[in-house]
Write an enzyme that holds these catalytic residues in place. Structure first.
Site: not given
Ligand code: MEV
Length: 324
Positions: A158, A111-117
């Protein structure tokens, strides 16, 4: 950012962490977040045959796409990618095909932000590949707009963290976050189960419907903590920031988003000397953060591991989105 218009372009993005104000952020209250030094790259090469071919750590197989839809069965990351392709498609006239390769050194499960990245990386990379000059504010706007088509209540923190980098103070609706020059020493620990952010946000929305006054009180108190935490970070008074993290965690417990495992790990971290410890993000699983200094960091990490946590090797970074 500089338009590149080459045959080949790579967008590099950091990961993100929520520091304080999760859930309240969805309702327009301020939050603090940060970019972390795990990175995701989106590498693009122009093709002449009009096809879009996508390879990624996130997908089990190579995907074929057009500018409107990725065909075939897609993992959640694919939904964000489809959203990014649709957004950027409207801005580019000379659309040929391309190869896209997404590589990441952070697992989607933390949940460290792969979607936003993934979303920001695809938009930034494609824009650069086709010679479109986007400012960071424009990239953030387009990224957030794309994310909203997948997660309609998302606060956008994010996207702000991965596009602007560093520690940020952000409110839903802001065109850009305030950047804070602070580097709190955080340990990040995965609790062992994956959180479903959309599900957790829905659960809190249910509570907002049934107990509006009580939930608003929690969010208002959280917003007050976020303001104090912002000041403590600006003045680099990390001991105060740690105490505020603990208060904020109490409110998240009241909200009912903290699993017993997260709670156990947080208590262990504090007992081992952490200056503060709390969940990071939606709760219901994923990661916790513990504020440490060099003297107690090994002891806190040891306590977390002994309690069954998985340490994630990362730290806050000033790095923002970049194109090469
Ligand atoms: C999830 O990482 C944080 C939430 O506040 C959702 C959001 O801000 O979009 C729960």
């Amino acid at each position: 950012m500089i338009p590149i218009n080459n045959q080949s372009v790579t967008a590099t993005l950091p990961g993100k962490l929520m520091l304080m104000g999760e859930h309240a952020a969805v309702y327009g209250f301020p939050c603090l977040a940060a970019a972390v030094d795990k990175k995701l790259t989106v590498k693009l090469n122009k093709r002449t045959d009009g096809n879009i071919i996508i390879r990624s750590d996130y997908f089990k197989k190579t995907l074929q796409s057009d500018w409107q839809k990725i065909t075939g069965k897609i993992e959640p990351a694919g939904q964000y990618l489809t959203a990014a392709l649709r957004t950027v498609s409207a801005l580019i006239s000379d659309k040929t095909g391309m190869d896209m390769e997404i590589k990441s050194d952070f697992s989607g499960r933390y949940g460290l932000g792969s979607s936003a990245a993934v979303t920001a990386g695809a938009i930034a990379g494609i824009a650069a590949l086709f010679g479109l000059n986007l400012s960071k504010e424009e990239l953030f706007k387009l990224t957030y707009r794309s994310i909203l088509t997948v997660a309609e209540d998302a606060s956008g923190y994010d996207a702000a963290a991965v596009v602007f980098g560093g520690v940020i103070y952000y409110k839903k609706g802001d065109s850009k976050p305030e950047k804070i020059d602070a580097y709190p020493n955080l340990l990040v620990c995965y609790s062992g189960s994956k959180a479903d952010t959309v599900e957790m946000v829905r659960m809190v929305a249910g509570k907002m419907n049934s107990h509006r006054k009580a939930v608003l009180k929690i969010f208002e108190a959280t917003a007050d903590l976020v303001e104090q935490a912002r000041q403590s970070l600006i003045s680099q008074q990390y001991d105060i920031f740690g105490k505020l993290m603990n208060f904020s965690q109490d409110y998240l417990e009241d909200l009912g988003v903290v699993t017993s495992k997260l709670n156990e790990l947080i208590l262990k971290a504090r007992k081992a000397g952490a200056l503060g410890a709390k969940i990071s993000g939606a709760g219901g699983g994923d990661c916790l953060i513990a504020l440490v200094d060099d003297s107690n960091s090994p002891k806190v990490a040891q306590a977390l591991i002994e309690a069954g946590g998985e340490m994630v090797d990362t730290a806050i970074t000033s790095k923002e989105v970049s194109i090469s």
